[in-house]
Scaffold this motif. Structure first.
Motif, PDB file in Angstrom:
ATOM      1  N   ASN A 236       0.819  -1.206   0.000  1.00  0.00           N
ATOM      2  CA  ASN A 236       0.000   0.000   0.000  1.00  0.00           C
ATOM      3  C   ASN A 236       0.854   1.257   0.000  1.00  0.00           C
ATOM      4  O   ASN A 236       0.486   2.271  -0.595  1.00  0.00           O
ATOM      5  CB  ASN A 236      -0.941   0.005   1.206  1.00  0.00           C
ATOM      6  CG  ASN A 236      -2.029  -1.034   1.081  1.00  0.00           C
ATOM      7  OD1 ASN A 236      -2.584  -1.243   0.012  1.00  0.00           O
ATOM      8  ND2 ASN A 236      -2.332  -1.717   2.180  1.00  0.00           N
ATOM      9  N   LEU A 240       0.339   4.325  -2.567  1.00  0.00           N
ATOM     10  CA  LEU A 240      -0.006   5.634  -2.013  1.00  0.00           C
ATOM     11  C   LEU A 240       1.083   6.670  -2.278  1.00  0.00           C
ATOM     12  O   LEU A 240       0.794   7.861  -2.433  1.00  0.00           O
ATOM     13  CB  LEU A 240      -0.273   5.525  -0.512  1.00  0.00           C
ATOM     14  CG  LEU A 240      -1.580   4.819  -0.125  1.00  0.00           C
ATOM     15  CD1 LEU A 240      -1.677   4.678   1.389  1.00  0.00           C
ATOM     16  CD2 LEU A 240      -2.791   5.552  -0.682  1.00  0.00           C
ATOM     17  N   THR A 241       2.336   6.229  -2.331  1.00  0.00           N
ATOM     18  CA  THR A 241       3.421   7.172  -2.610  1.00  0.00           C
ATOM     19  C   THR A 241       3.326   7.703  -4.033  1.00  0.00           C
ATOM     20  O   THR A 241       3.500   8.904  -4.276  1.00  0.00           O
ATOM     21  CB  THR A 241       4.789   6.530  -2.368  1.00  0.00           C
ATOM     22  OG1 THR A 241       4.880   6.112  -1.001  1.00  0.00           O
ATOM     23  CG2 THR A 241       5.917   7.518  -2.650  1.00  0.00           C
ATOM     24  N   ASP A 243       0.582   7.923  -5.729  1.00  0.00           N
ATOM     25  CA  ASP A 243      -0.603   8.773  -5.683  1.00  0.00           C
ATOM     26  C   ASP A 243      -0.256  10.139  -5.096  1.00  0.00           C
ATOM     27  O   ASP A 243      -0.664  11.185  -5.616  1.00  0.00           O
ATOM     28  CB  ASP A 243      -1.674   8.081  -4.841  1.00  0.00           C
ATOM     29  CG  ASP A 243      -3.003   8.811  -4.852  1.00  0.00           C
ATOM     30  OD1 ASP A 243      -3.490   9.114  -5.956  1.00  0.00           O
ATOM     31  OD2 ASP A 243      -3.543   9.079  -3.770  1.00  0.00           O
ATOM     32  N   CYS A 244       0.526  10.138  -4.028  1.00  0.00           N
ATOM     33  CA  CYS A 244       0.908  11.384  -3.371  1.00  0.00           C
ATOM     34  C   CYS A 244       1.777  12.252  -4.285  1.00  0.00           C
ATOM     35  O   CYS A 244       1.588  13.467  -4.373  1.00  0.00           O
ATOM     36  CB  CYS A 244       1.652  11.077  -2.072  1.00  0.00           C
ATOM     37  SG  CYS A 244       2.056  12.524  -1.084  1.00  0.00           S
ATOM     38  N   MET A 260      -2.288  16.065   2.172  1.00  0.00           N
ATOM     39  CA  MET A 260      -2.260  14.762   1.507  1.00  0.00           C
ATOM     40  C   MET A 260      -1.281  13.823   2.200  1.00  0.00           C
ATOM     41  O   MET A 260      -1.597  12.664   2.499  1.00  0.00           O
ATOM     42  CB  MET A 260      -1.871  14.943   0.032  1.00  0.00           C
ATOM     43  CG  MET A 260      -1.488  13.657  -0.683  1.00  0.00           C
ATOM     44  SD  MET A 260      -2.840  12.518  -0.972  1.00  0.00           S
ATOM     45  CE  MET A 260      -3.710  13.393  -2.269  1.00  0.00           C
ATOM     46  N   GLU A 261      -0.079  14.307   2.479  1.00  0.00           N
ATOM     47  CA  GLU A 261       0.922  13.471   3.148  1.00  0.00           C
ATOM     48  C   GLU A 261       0.439  13.003   4.513  1.00  0.00           C
ATOM     49  O   GLU A 261       0.608  11.833   4.875  1.00  0.00           O
ATOM     50  CB  GLU A 261       2.229  14.248   3.294  1.00  0.00           C
ATOM     51  CG  GLU A 261       2.940  14.524   1.992  1.00  0.00           C
ATOM     52  CD  GLU A 261       4.238  15.277   2.193  1.00  0.00           C
ATOM     53  OE1 GLU A 261       5.031  15.333   1.242  1.00  0.00           O
ATOM     54  OE2 GLU A 261       4.464  15.808   3.304  1.00  0.00           O
ATOM     55  N   ARG A 263      -2.611  12.601   5.682  1.00  0.00           N
ATOM     56  CA  ARG A 263      -3.672  11.592   5.594  1.00  0.00           C
ATOM     57  C   ARG A 263      -3.098  10.229   5.220  1.00  0.00           C
ATOM     58  O   ARG A 263      -3.484   9.205   5.788  1.00  0.00           O
ATOM     59  CB  ARG A 263      -4.732  12.028   4.577  1.00  0.00           C
ATOM     60  CG  ARG A 263      -5.676  13.104   5.087  1.00  0.00           C
ATOM     61  CD  ARG A 263      -6.879  13.262   4.177  1.00  0.00           C
ATOM     62  NE  ARG A 263      -6.517  13.831   2.889  1.00  0.00           N
ATOM     63  CZ  ARG A 263      -6.481  15.133   2.641  1.00  0.00           C
ATOM     64  NH1 ARG A 263      -6.761  16.008   3.591  1.00  0.00           N
ATOM     65  NH2 ARG A 263      -6.175  15.578   1.439  1.00  0.00           N
ATOM     66  N   GLN A 264      -2.177  10.218   4.265  1.00  0.00           N
ATOM     67  CA  GLN A 264      -1.619   8.939   3.837  1.00  0.00           C
ATOM     68  C   GLN A 264      -0.757   8.297   4.927  1.00  0.00           C
ATOM     69  O   GLN A 264      -0.799   7.081   5.126  1.00  0.00           O
ATOM     70  CB  GLN A 264      -0.815   9.129   2.546  1.00  0.00           C
ATOM     71  CG  GLN A 264      -1.693   9.445   1.353  1.00  0.00           C
ATOM     72  CD  GLN A 264      -0.986   9.254   0.033  1.00  0.00           C
ATOM     73  OE1 GLN A 264       0.233   9.169  -0.017  1.00  0.00           O
ATOM     74  NE2 GLN A 264      -1.744   9.189  -1.046  1.00  0.00           N
ATOM     75  N   GLN A 265       0.010   9.113   5.649  1.00  0.00           N
ATOM     76  CA  GLN A 265       0.821   8.555   6.727  1.00  0.00           C
ATOM     77  C   GLN A 265      -0.057   7.970   7.824  1.00  0.00           C
ATOM     78  O   GLN A 265       0.241   6.900   8.370  1.00  0.00           O
ATOM     79  CB  GLN A 265       1.746   9.628   7.320  1.00  0.00           C
ATOM     80  CG  GLN A 265       2.904  10.028   6.406  1.00  0.00           C
ATOM     81  CD  GLN A 265       3.854   8.871   6.124  1.00  0.00           C
ATOM     82  OE1 GLN A 265       3.513   7.945   5.395  1.00  0.00           O
ATOM     83  NE2 GLN A 265       5.035   8.929   6.700  1.00  0.00           N
ATOM     84  N   LEU A 267      -3.050   6.717   7.469  1.00  0.00           N
ATOM     85  CA  LEU A 267      -3.587   5.456   6.951  1.00  0.00           C
ATOM     86  C   LEU A 267      -2.580   4.316   7.112  1.00  0.00           C
ATOM     87  O   LEU A 267      -2.934   3.211   7.546  1.00  0.00           O
ATOM     88  CB  LEU A 267      -3.944   5.612   5.464  1.00  0.00           C
ATOM     89  CG  LEU A 267      -5.224   6.368   5.125  1.00  0.00           C
ATOM     90  CD1 LEU A 267      -5.304   6.607   3.619  1.00  0.00           C
ATOM     91  CD2 LEU A 267      -6.454   5.600   5.601  1.00  0.00           C
ATOM     92  N   MET A 268      -1.323   4.577   6.785  1.00  0.00           N
ATOM     93  CA  MET A 268      -0.303   3.539   6.863  1.00  0.00           C
ATOM     94  C   MET A 268       0.019   3.171   8.314  1.00  0.00           C
ATOM     95  O   MET A 268       0.245   2.001   8.637  1.00  0.00           O
ATOM     96  CB  MET A 268       0.962   3.997   6.129  1.00  0.00           C
ATOM     97  CG  MET A 268       0.796   4.121   4.627  1.00  0.00           C
ATOM     98  SD  MET A 268       0.282   2.566   3.826  1.00  0.00           S
ATOM     99  CE  MET A 268       1.694   1.528   4.186  1.00  0.00           C
TER     100      MET A 268
END
Length: 291
Positions: A236, A240-241, A243-244, A260-261, A263-265, A267-268
């Motif tokens: 993932n 996601l990277t 995507d980011c 954005m960063e 939110r993704q962090q 999630l991970m």
């Protein structure tokens, strides 16, 4: 399962490809443009097969990295002007027949979109795409190389915006989007307003490509090494990277990119996969290979 059925259908469709080859090595796909007698110029069939392949990647959770290359002496010499692509790509779908100027305009737009949709689907694919550019990468072939996430080149690479030389505009196949973002407005303007060629050495100097390899064999080895390093990341995290990166390139502000960063962090972190990797670092162990 539905996933297995979808995978089987996709594999069956890929087996019917005649202009491209798709080789699967675990989570790595190696896609070869396979018309070496025509310097891998784009026929109608090749465009349709590329569109089908890249369109399927969005829902493909088995493939994690793609290497894209050309068979023989070059990457892709653009539109095959002597083959079927020039005429067939502009044919209308059934039920869209009109007369006169409107008919000519609509069928030309349809053909144009068939080409440009390949670039669109490459960017929509969540998997990193590594393009190996040796020999010609001209016109639409240049656009395909630019749509990849990473470009690796040899000194013999020859890239240009061939459309300008052919009497149309240099803005084609998403080149006007990618080129200034990769190498700046000055170099992009030079190439798009003249059709000048760029070799591999200059491509690396202008940030159009990441690395220069002396031979095609070295290029293949370097690509596999890079793919291996990507595959060692979390499934993932890899998706996601990419995507980011895509979102941040066009982010309207610093704040949007940071949001954005964050939110993704989150999630991970919540997903928990990082805990195992932290353990690997603490134990001085290499993460297991996914290739």
């Amino acid at each position: 399962s539905d996933a297995s059925a979808d995978a089987s259908r996709t594999a069956l469709a890929m087996a019917s490809y005649r202009s491209i080859l798709v080789e699967k090595e675990g989570a790595l796909d190696i896609v070869t443009l396979n018309r070496p007698d025509r310097l891998n110029a784009l026929s109608r069939q090749m465009v349709e097969e590329l569109s089908h392949y890249f369109g399927g990647l969005r829902e493909d959770y088995q493939t994690r990295v793609v290497i894209l290359r050309g068979a023989g002496r070059g990457f892709c010499a653009g539109l095959d002007l002597q083959g079927d692509s020039n005429g067939d790509l502009t044919k209308k779908s059934a039920g869209h027949e009109k007369s006169g100027h409107e008919s000519e305009l609509s069928k030309t737009l349809l053909g144009q979109r068939r080409f440009s949709n390949v670039m669109r689907k490459m960017r929509e694919a969540p998997q990193p795409i590594i393009a190996l550019v040796h020999g010609a990468a001209t016109g639409a072939g240049f656009g395909i190389a630019l749509a990849a996430d990473v470009r690796l080149v040899t000194p013999q690479a020859k890239m240009n915006v061939a459309m300008f030389k052919m009497g149309t505009t240099g803005g084609d196949m998403a080149i006007s989007y990618f080129l200034p973002r990769l190498c700046g407005l000055s170099v992009a303007s030079e190439m798009m307003l003249t059709g000048r060629f760029m070799n591999g050495e200059r491509a690396v100097r202008t940030n159009l490509a990441s690395e220069l390899y002396a031979t095609q064999e070295d290029l293949e080895v370097g690509a596999r090494k890079l793919a291996q390093e990507m595959l060692e990341g979390d499934d993932n995290g890899l998706r996601l990277t990419k995507d980011c990166l895509q979102m941040s390139v066009d982010a309207p502000s610093f704040e949007n990119a940071i949001a954005m960063e964050d939110r993704q962090q989150v999630l991970m972190v919540v997903a928990g996969g990082w805990k195992r990797r932290i353990g690997n670092f603490k134990g001085n162990r290499e993460p297991s290979s996914k290739l």
